[in-house]
Scaffold this active site. Sequence first.
Site, PDB file in Angstrom:
ATOM      1  N   TRP A   1      39.872  33.762  30.790  1.00 33.86           N
ATOM      2  CA  TRP A   1      38.604  34.179  29.946  1.00 33.86           C
ATOM      3  C   TRP A   1      38.648  35.332  28.601  1.00 33.86           C
ATOM      4  O   TRP A   1      37.669  35.281  28.324  1.00 33.86           O
ATOM      5  CB  TRP A   1      38.478  35.579  31.160  1.00 33.86           C
ATOM      6  CG  TRP A   1      37.678  35.001  33.176  1.00 33.86           C
ATOM      7  CD1 TRP A   1      39.327  35.200  33.925  1.00 33.86           C
ATOM      8  CD2 TRP A   1      36.803  33.671  32.574  1.00 33.86           C
ATOM      9  NE1 TRP A   1      38.358  34.314  34.611  1.00 33.86           N
ATOM     10  CE2 TRP A   1      37.541  33.395  33.912  1.00 33.86           C
ATOM     11  CE3 TRP A   1      36.390  33.689  32.234  1.00 33.86           C
ATOM     12  CZ2 TRP A   1      36.712  32.560  34.605  1.00 33.86           C
ATOM     13  CZ3 TRP A   1      35.322  32.595  33.325  1.00 33.86           C
ATOM     14  CH2 TRP A   1      35.129  32.357  33.832  1.00 33.86           C
TER      15      TRP A   1
ATOM     16  N   ASP B   1      38.786  43.576  28.776  1.00 37.30           N
ATOM     17  CA  ASP B   1      37.432  43.381  29.949  1.00 37.30           C
ATOM     18  C   ASP B   1      38.658  43.941  31.265  1.00 37.30           C
ATOM     19  O   ASP B   1      39.972  43.495  31.557  1.00 37.30           O
ATOM     20  CB  ASP B   1      37.767  41.853  30.049  1.00 37.30           C
ATOM     21  CG  ASP B   1      36.958  41.567  31.077  1.00 37.30           C
ATOM     22  OD1 ASP B   1      37.111  41.712  32.308  1.00 37.30           O
ATOM     23  OD2 ASP B   1      37.376  39.389  30.877  1.00 37.30           O
TER      24      ASP B   1
ATOM     25  N   LYS C   1      35.945  41.104  41.416  1.00 38.00           N
ATOM     26  CA  LYS C   1      36.858  40.989  41.555  1.00 38.00           C
ATOM     27  C   LYS C   1      37.957  42.242  42.528  1.00 38.00           C
ATOM     28  O   LYS C   1      38.930  41.535  43.389  1.00 38.00           O
ATOM     29  CB  LYS C   1      37.636  40.679  40.127  1.00 38.00           C
ATOM     30  CG  LYS C   1      37.194  39.533  39.335  1.00 38.00           C
ATOM     31  CD  LYS C   1      37.774  38.321  40.494  1.00 38.00           C
ATOM     32  CE  LYS C   1      36.954  37.125  39.454  1.00 38.00           C
ATOM     33  NZ  LYS C   1      37.155  36.668  38.475  1.00 38.00           N
TER      34      LYS C   1
END
Length: 356
Positions: free
Chosen positions: A102, A169, A193
């Site tokens: 990511w 992030d 998540k």
Amino acid sequence: MKKHNYSAGPCILPQEVFEKSAQAILNFNDSGLSLLEISHRSKDFVAVMDEARAIVLELLGLEGKGYQALFLAGGASLEFLMVPYNLMSEGGKAAYLDTGTWAAAAIKEAKLFGDTVVVASSKEQNYNHIPKGYTISADADYFHCTSNNTIFGTQMKEFPSVDMPLVCDMSSDIFSRELDFSKFDLIYAGAQKNMGPAGTTLIVVKEEILGKNGRIIPSMLDYAKHIKAESMYNTPPVFPVYASLLTLQWLKNLGGIAAIEKINNAKAALLYGEIDRNPLFKGAAAVEDRSNMNATFLLNDEAHAETFDTMWKAAGISGLPGHRSVGGYRASMYNALPLESVQVLVDVMKELEAKV
């Protein structure tokens, strides 16, 4: 049989969140209407959005410090684009730390906007550790990092001090551990998540860093416009925001981030202790960078895989297979996963050792 849900996302949520969400779908606030059909401009939902944004800042210790919380759509992947659009100057530069899939995706998007400097990367080692000892260009518009790498099971334990906006992030470990969140100027996290169902993304941004890069930003990608509209520039993802609010209320009632961190530390210590003790298993990530959220591990002998897989499935465990990039197994231990579920997995690992 109760399922022990180790899914990496969408992930386990508290049982009370399921129950309250289900009731709201049938009849929200005794209105005679479903949460799925009420107006997002109604008094009842405006109250949900206001409380959700406020409780975020409360839990992170950012109340009254110049931050705004937003719940937007598009997933964390859209933030890969929105961050440089809002923070990178025309002809400017941004610095990124490459620690996983990511992070690499965020870097790819940033390169569309300007000079994107990768200060360090662990890609050549299949992202099995967090790079250290790197230098960040002083002329960068911002520094971007990913706090937890879901696929590879690594987590940043320390963050650099920088003289520029620090962007992170935190999709897979937001609200899981105490940090000085005021070090960060912009945090974003996909809800699915650790916070709620898929469909909304949390953005926490220090307002003073916005509007300085000279770009003309499309309205839907402009943080400032979303702040001005109080996270309702367009119709928000009503149900995911509500379920996220319920999850944050659950966390607050539990004692907040300090309380859940103790539980998360106990879960991680229990599982990693067995991985290191049991001669049949080995960890996939560098010990000093192991994630408390996503434990990645392998069998030393793949000949035992069929037996182990049969055993953990029979024990009611779900979502344990590792990502194809790493193989083996990945136990995602998000906030709502109870310690008892980790004990079930550890017991199966011990049983396998006794059996073979």
